[in-house]
Design a protein around this motif. Structure first.
Motif, short mmCIF file in Angstrom:
data_model
loop_
_atom_site.label_atom_id
_atom_site.label_comp_id
_atom_site.label_asym_id
_atom_site.label_seq_id
_atom_site.Cartn_x
_atom_site.Cartn_y
_atom_site.Cartn_z
N PRO A 40 -9.12 -9.76 -9.30
CA PRO A 40 -10.27 -10.64 -9.03
C PRO A 40 -11.14 -10.07 -7.91
O PRO A 40 -10.69 -9.26 -7.09
N GLU A 41 -12.37 -10.49 -7.86
CA GLU A 41 -13.30 -10.00 -6.86
C GLU A 41 -12.89 -10.37 -5.45
O GLU A 41 -13.31 -9.73 -4.47
N ASN A 42 -12.06 -11.42 -5.31
CA ASN A 42 -11.66 -11.86 -3.97
C ASN A 42 -10.55 -10.99 -3.38
O ASN A 42 -10.16 -11.17 -2.22
N ILE A 43 -10.05 -10.03 -4.13
CA ILE A 43 -8.94 -9.18 -3.66
C ILE A 43 -9.39 -7.73 -3.64
O ILE A 43 -9.95 -7.22 -4.61
N LYS A 44 -9.13 -7.06 -2.54
CA LYS A 44 -9.44 -5.64 -2.42
C LYS A 44 -8.13 -4.83 -2.34
O LYS A 44 -7.17 -5.27 -1.70
N ILE A 45 -8.13 -3.68 -2.98
CA ILE A 45 -6.98 -2.77 -2.92
C ILE A 45 -7.39 -1.55 -2.12
O ILE A 45 -8.40 -0.90 -2.41
N ARG A 46 -6.61 -1.23 -1.09
CA ARG A 46 -6.93 -0.09 -0.24
C ARG A 46 -5.73 0.85 -0.19
O ARG A 46 -4.58 0.41 -0.20
N THR A 47 -6.00 2.16 -0.18
CA THR A 47 -4.92 3.15 -0.12
C THR A 47 -5.13 4.08 1.07
O THR A 47 -6.27 4.44 1.39
N GLU A 48 -4.05 4.42 1.72
CA GLU A 48 -4.03 5.42 2.80
C GLU A 48 -2.89 6.38 2.48
O GLU A 48 -1.72 6.07 2.74
N ILE A 49 -3.21 7.53 1.92
CA ILE A 49 -2.18 8.41 1.37
C ILE A 49 -2.33 9.81 1.95
O ILE A 49 -3.38 10.45 1.82
N ASP A 50 -1.28 10.29 2.57
CA ASP A 50 -1.25 11.67 3.06
C ASP A 50 -1.17 12.63 1.88
O ASP A 50 -0.68 12.27 0.80
N LEU A 53 0.19 13.17 -4.88
CA LEU A 53 0.18 11.70 -4.83
C LEU A 53 -1.15 11.14 -4.36
O LEU A 53 -1.52 10.02 -4.73
N GLU A 54 -1.91 11.90 -3.56
CA GLU A 54 -3.20 11.40 -3.09
C GLU A 54 -4.19 11.25 -4.25
O GLU A 54 -5.20 10.55 -4.13
N GLY A 55 -3.92 11.91 -5.37
CA GLY A 55 -4.75 11.72 -6.56
C GLY A 55 -4.12 10.77 -7.55
O GLY A 55 -4.82 9.98 -8.20
N PHE A 56 -2.79 10.82 -7.66
CA PHE A 56 -2.07 10.04 -8.66
C PHE A 56 -2.10 8.54 -8.35
O PHE A 56 -2.40 7.71 -9.23
N ILE A 57 -1.79 8.16 -7.12
CA ILE A 57 -1.68 6.73 -6.78
C ILE A 57 -3.02 6.00 -6.95
O ILE A 57 -3.06 4.91 -7.55
N PRO A 58 -4.15 6.54 -6.47
CA PRO A 58 -5.43 5.85 -6.73
C PRO A 58 -5.73 5.69 -8.21
O PRO A 58 -6.33 4.69 -8.62
N ARG A 59 -5.29 6.64 -9.03
CA ARG A 59 -5.50 6.50 -10.48
C ARG A 59 -4.66 5.35 -11.04
O ARG A 59 -5.09 4.61 -11.93
N VAL A 60 -3.43 5.22 -10.52
CA VAL A 60 -2.60 4.09 -10.95
C VAL A 60 -3.26 2.78 -10.56
O VAL A 60 -3.28 1.82 -11.33
N MET A 61 -3.83 2.74 -9.35
CA MET A 61 -4.50 1.52 -8.90
C MET A 61 -5.73 1.21 -9.75
O MET A 61 -6.05 0.05 -10.01
N ALA A 62 -6.42 2.25 -10.19
CA ALA A 62 -7.62 2.03 -11.01
C ALA A 62 -7.26 1.33 -12.31
O ALA A 62 -8.08 0.57 -12.86
N LEU A 63 -6.06 1.57 -12.82
CA LEU A 63 -5.62 0.90 -14.04
C LEU A 63 -5.53 -0.61 -13.86
O LEU A 63 -5.73 -1.37 -14.81
N LEU A 64 -5.21 -1.03 -12.62
CA LEU A 64 -5.06 -2.46 -12.35
C LEU A 64 -6.38 -3.13 -11.94
O LEU A 64 -6.42 -4.34 -11.74
N GLN A 65 -7.42 -2.31 -11.83
CA GLN A 65 -8.68 -2.85 -11.31
C GLN A 65 -9.27 -3.92 -12.21
O GLN A 65 -9.85 -4.90 -11.73
N ASP A 66 -9.11 -3.76 -13.53
CA ASP A 66 -9.69 -4.74 -14.46
C ASP A 66 -9.10 -6.13 -14.29
O ASP A 66 -9.77 -7.14 -14.54
N SER A 67 -7.83 -6.17 -13.85
CA SER A 67 -7.18 -7.47 -13.68
C SER A 67 -7.23 -7.96 -12.24
O SER A 67 -6.58 -8.95 -11.90
#
Length: 363
Positions: free
Chosen positions: A247-257, A231-245
């Motif tokens: 906005p610059e004013n929003i940051k996505i951060r992950t903390e995954i064991d 999951l520490e590899g899978f979830i950031p990849r899922v988030m990368a899919l949403l990166q294009d949509s």
């Protein structure tokens, strides 16, 4: 005497090259076989010998100290033209080896016994042989042992070729599935660009799910164990899919064991986090408000996993906004995904933002 080339030399070499074993490093699996062969037969030298076009190359050897020699001094090149098992009790008394420099040396090779190594389609590719500097004769037990060890060499080579072929097939399947999912995702996005506002949300939701499935497929293919997903590899990849949509004013951060789960739980988690992030991007930060979306996945010693998704957006201030049909469907899908994990979703909206959490037990 130099051995003649086999009549089917081209086919024989093609069979040898399919194993992709020439010029590879030494390996304990094969070293153990030659050591055992030498000990069982009571000789100083044992070799797994593969006959190339102009050389004999040793995958494993004991007592020689080299990895290859030219064919003009090869005893094994004679063997592949003859029976499945050859024993030369005194090399100087045999016409095939009597003038071989390696046999005439002092001390020279005075004894040879070899069992043929054959490919699945019956082509001789080399031998497992034993040699000594004194004439001798193997017992029936020793001959049987050498034949058995030769079969073990071929079982190991055949197994490796089968696994390699399966891996090639898996890569081809992976490529085709990935292309198919990308085509579906592109088609959905095409319809989304032409749809009205309400339908566009629905198409975007479908595209997110197709993309998540595509990523899950990729993770499963790359994982060391086919049925687990890191999951520490899978979830950031899922988030990368949403990166294009995003906005610059929003940051996505992950903390995954570092947590590995099966494909079912991974799919459910992927759906939950993608739905949460997509909704937060759309509703939590109106009018260019800056903020952060946090995804935290924590494991515990008792193999429980807690997923927390939160944002520091408008939270309860948007509680009066009516829920669209697509959002309602998204909530139901998230609840269904949590049910697959054997748990329920806890949602909370405060003045500090919105959050979603759940805890499930690893199988």
């Amino acid at each position: 005497m130099l051995a003649a080339k086999p009549a089917n030399q081209a086919e024989r070499l093609a069979a040898l090259y399919r194993y992709q074993i020439l010029d590879t490093d030494r390996e304990a699996d094969f070293d153990d076989i030659v050591e055992l062969a030498a000990e069982l037969c009571g000789v100083k030298i044992s070799v797994i010998n593969l006959i190339d076009a102009d050389r004999q190359w040793f995958k494993a050897e004991v007592g020689l100290g080299v990895r290859e020699t030219p064919l003009d001094t090869s005893i094994c090149s004679h063997v592949i033209l003859q029976d499945d098992f050859v024993e030369i009790t005194d090399t100087l008394a045999d016409t095939r080896t009597g003038n071989n420099p390696l046999c005439l040396d002092e001390p020279g090779l005075r004894f040879y016994a070899g069992t043929l190594l054959k490919s699945r389609d019956g082509h001789p590719i080399g031998t497992l042989c034993v040699l000594d500097d004194q004439p001798r004769e193997l017992t029936e037990f020793q001959k049987k042992s050498l034949r058995t060890l030769g079969k073990q060499v071929m079982r190991e080579l055949d197994l490796r070729m089968t696994l390699r072929d399966q891996n090639i097939l898996l890569h081809e399947m992976d490529h085709r599935v990935k292309n198919s999912l990308q085509s579906v995702s592109s088609l959905v996005r095409l319809y989304s660009s032409r749809a009205g506002a309400n339908n566009k949300d629905a198409f975007d939701a479908v595209a997110r799910r197709v993309d998540t499935i595509s990523l899950l497929h990729q993770e499963l293919h790359q994982a060391a164990e086919v049925e687990t997903v890191p999951l520490e590899g899978f979830i950031p990849r899922v988030m990368a899919l949403l990166q294009d949509s995003t906005p610059e004013n929003i940051k996505i951060r992950t903390e995954i064991d570092p947590i590995h789960v099966g494909s079912g739980p991974a799919s459910a988690i992927g759906m939950i986090v993608s739905e949460f992030v997509a909704n937060s991007i759309k509703h939590a930060f109106p009018d260019g408000r800056t903020g952060e979306i946090l995804l935290r996945l924590e494991g515990s010693p008792d193999r429980k996993v807690t997923l927390t998704c939160s944002d520091n957006g408008v939270g309860s201030a948007s509680a009066e906004r009516p829920e669209s049909a697509v959002e309602g469907l998204g909530h139901r899908l998230v609840d269904a995904a949590a049910s697959q994990l054997g748990c329920k979703v806890v949602r909370d909206a405060t003045a500090d933002g919105f959050s979603l959490s759940l805890t499930f037990q690893l199988a």
